[in-house]
Scaffold this active site. Structure first.
Site, PDB file in Angstrom:
ATOM      1  N   ASP A  74      46.173  37.338  19.377  1.00  0.00           N
ATOM      2  CA  ASP A  74      45.005  36.900  18.615  1.00  0.00           C
ATOM      3  C   ASP A  74      45.483  36.708  17.156  1.00  0.00           C
ATOM      4  OD1 ASP A  74      42.254  36.663  17.699  1.00  0.00           O
ATOM      5  OD2 ASP A  74      42.462  38.728  16.986  1.00  0.00           O
ATOM      6  N   ASP A 112      42.952  36.333  13.892  1.00  0.00           N
ATOM      7  CA  ASP A 112      42.111  36.995  12.888  1.00  0.00           C
ATOM      8  C   ASP A 112      41.950  38.480  13.178  1.00  0.00           C
ATOM      9  OD1 ASP A 112      41.447  34.688  11.272  1.00  0.00           O
ATOM     10  OD2 ASP A 112      40.381  33.968  13.038  1.00  0.00           O
ATOM     11  N   GLY A 151      33.246  30.180  13.549  1.00  0.00           N
ATOM     12  CA  GLY A 151      32.573  29.940  12.270  1.00  0.00           C
ATOM     13  C   GLY A 151      31.302  29.110  12.385  1.00  0.00           C
ATOM     14  N   LYS A 180      34.333  24.796   4.652  1.00  0.00           N
ATOM     15  CA  LYS A 180      34.798  26.206   4.713  1.00  0.00           C
ATOM     16  C   LYS A 180      36.267  26.267   5.125  1.00  0.00           C
ATOM     17  CE  LYS A 180      35.842  29.854   7.368  1.00  0.00           C
ATOM     18  NZ  LYS A 180      36.502  30.031   8.668  1.00  0.00           N
ATOM     19  N   THR A 182      40.117  32.174  18.352  1.00  0.00           N
ATOM     20  CA  THR A 182      38.853  31.452  18.181  1.00  0.00           C
ATOM     21  C   THR A 182      38.896  30.532  16.971  1.00  0.00           C
ATOM     22  OG1 THR A 182      37.635  33.254  19.193  1.00  0.00           O
ATOM     23  CG2 THR A 182      36.414  31.900  17.669  1.00  0.00           C
TER      24      THR A 182
HETATM   25  C1  XBP Z   1      37.866  35.197  14.957  1.00  0.00           C
HETATM   26  C2  XBP Z   1      36.626  34.550  14.549  1.00  0.00           C
HETATM   27  C3  XBP Z   1      36.699  33.352  13.753  1.00  0.00           C
HETATM   28  C4  XBP Z   1      36.854  33.419  12.292  1.00  0.00           C
HETATM   29  C5  XBP Z   1      36.470  32.086  11.702  1.00  0.00           C
HETATM   30  O1  XBP Z   1      37.706  35.781  16.230  1.00  0.00           O
HETATM   31  O2  XBP Z   1      35.562  34.943  14.945  1.00  0.00           O
HETATM   32  O3  XBP Z   1      35.450  32.776  13.916  1.00  0.00           O
HETATM   33  O4  XBP Z   1      36.017  34.437  11.786  1.00  0.00           O
HETATM   34  O5  XBP Z   1      37.193  31.013  12.186  1.00  0.00           O
HETATM   35  P1  XBP Z   1      38.973  36.234  17.077  1.00  0.00           P
HETATM   36  P2  XBP Z   1      36.517  29.534  12.193  1.00  0.00           P
HETATM   37  O6  XBP Z   1      39.895  36.959  16.156  1.00  0.00           O
HETATM   38  O7  XBP Z   1      38.403  37.145  18.138  1.00  0.00           O
HETATM   39  O8  XBP Z   1      39.603  34.990  17.678  1.00  0.00           O
HETATM   40  O9  XBP Z   1      35.557  29.457  11.051  1.00  0.00           O
HETATM   41  O10 XBP Z   1      37.676  28.580  12.036  1.00  0.00           O
HETATM   42  O11 XBP Z   1      35.790  29.352  13.516  1.00  0.00           O
HETATM   43 MG    MG Z   2      40.486  38.988  16.171  1.00  0.00          MG
END
Ligand code: XBP
Ligand code: MG
Length: 262
Positions: free
Chosen positions: A10, A12, A54, A86, A124
């Site tokens: 993953d 983020d 997002g 964003k 994601t």
């Molecule tokens: C990560 C997220 C992402 C970021 C934003 O989830 O939820 O939505 O917060 O990214 P994970 P975008 O780590 O479970 O994949 O704004 O580009 O969608």
């Molecule tokens: Mg994550």
């Protein structure tokens, strides 16, 4: 027993703590630029993280906090344009190195490459965000380190759905039992486990109180030789930081028991 063949990460919260000082700030900059007086505090953003993605997060926020707000024109297109702004703010922030990789991430990725383990990403977030983070924080050529970078809207359903992991496994032509996934959140764990992947969790400030039942191991971070991890749940033998020996150990444990260890 089959040997561990691939690590799937993953992004983020797992490779880097991008949410509080990266994504959240970028959302707020896009809101201000669009003339909106919305401002997501650190705490409120933590609640909004229950929605992954997002665009989906903005949609949920509109429903809950501004039910009477009518965007000009088509709602979907308006959200997509706001989210595009964003993404531009986010990539600028990341390229300015505001968010480093988490402890042990670079070391583990380098070791995996040296040992010939295959690498993939299942996230994601938007592809441009992954590119910015990898090239800035890992190495300029690091996109090539990963056989598959599965990201964003390429699958119908975002985490906690397993789609993004299914996509990565399919692209690599690998069975889940030959891989180990790395996640930081409950939603991420659900996604990986529904794809039948053994999963290591490195918690962070936003996720530390979440339920990680079903994980192979829960630790505070991957650790370094001079920065031992703290084990929150699971077995690590004598390991004090996460290396490929521990990855193999967890892989074997999963195969021996047939069930998750947490
Ligand atoms: C990560 C997220 C992402 C970021 C934003 O989830 O939820 O939505 O917060 O990214 P994970 P975008 O780590 O479970 O994949 O704004 O580009 O969608
Ligand atoms: Mg994550």
């Amino acid at each position: 027993m089959s040997k561990l063949q691939a690590l799937i990460f993953d992004v983020d919260g797992t490779l880097a703590d991008t949410e509080r000082d990266g994504h959240r700030v970028a959302f707020n900059r896009a809101f201000a630029e669009a003339g909106l007086d919305w401002d997501w505090s650190v705490e409120r953003y933590g609640e909004l993280l229950s929605v992954t993605g997002g665009k989906e997060r903005i949609q949920r926020y509109l429903t809950t906090d501004h039910p009477n707000f009518e965007p000009p024109g088509d709602r979907r297109e308006w959200i997509a344009a706001l989210h595009k702004a964003k993404t531009a703010h986010y990539t600028q922030l990341i390229e300015a190195s505001v968010v480093p990789l988490r402890p042990g991430v670079k070391r583990l990725l380098q070791a995996a490459r040296e040992q010939g383990l295959r690498l993939a990403i299942a996230t994601t977030t938007t592809p441009a965000n992954v590119t910015a983070l990898l090239q800035t924080a890992l190495a300029p050529d690091s996109l090539d380190w990963f056989e598959v970078i599965a990201a964003g809207d390429i699958v119908p359903a975002k985490k906690p759905a397993p789609d993004i992991y299914h996509y990565a496994l399919q692209a690599m032509q690998l069975d889940p039992q030959d891989c180990l996934a790395f996640e930081d959140s409950h939603a991420g764990l659900q996604s990986a486990r529904q794809a039948a992947l053994a999963t290591v969790i490195t918690v962070n400030g936003y996720t530390q109180a979440q339920d990680f039942t079903g994980a192979s191991l829960v630790i505070d971070h991957l650790g370094e030789p001079d920065l031992p991890f703290k084990v929150l749940a699971g077995e690590t033998g004598k390991a004090q930081f996460f290396d490929l020996t521990l990855a193999e150990f967890l892989h074997n444990l999963q195969h021996a028991s047939g069930v998750p260890t947490v």
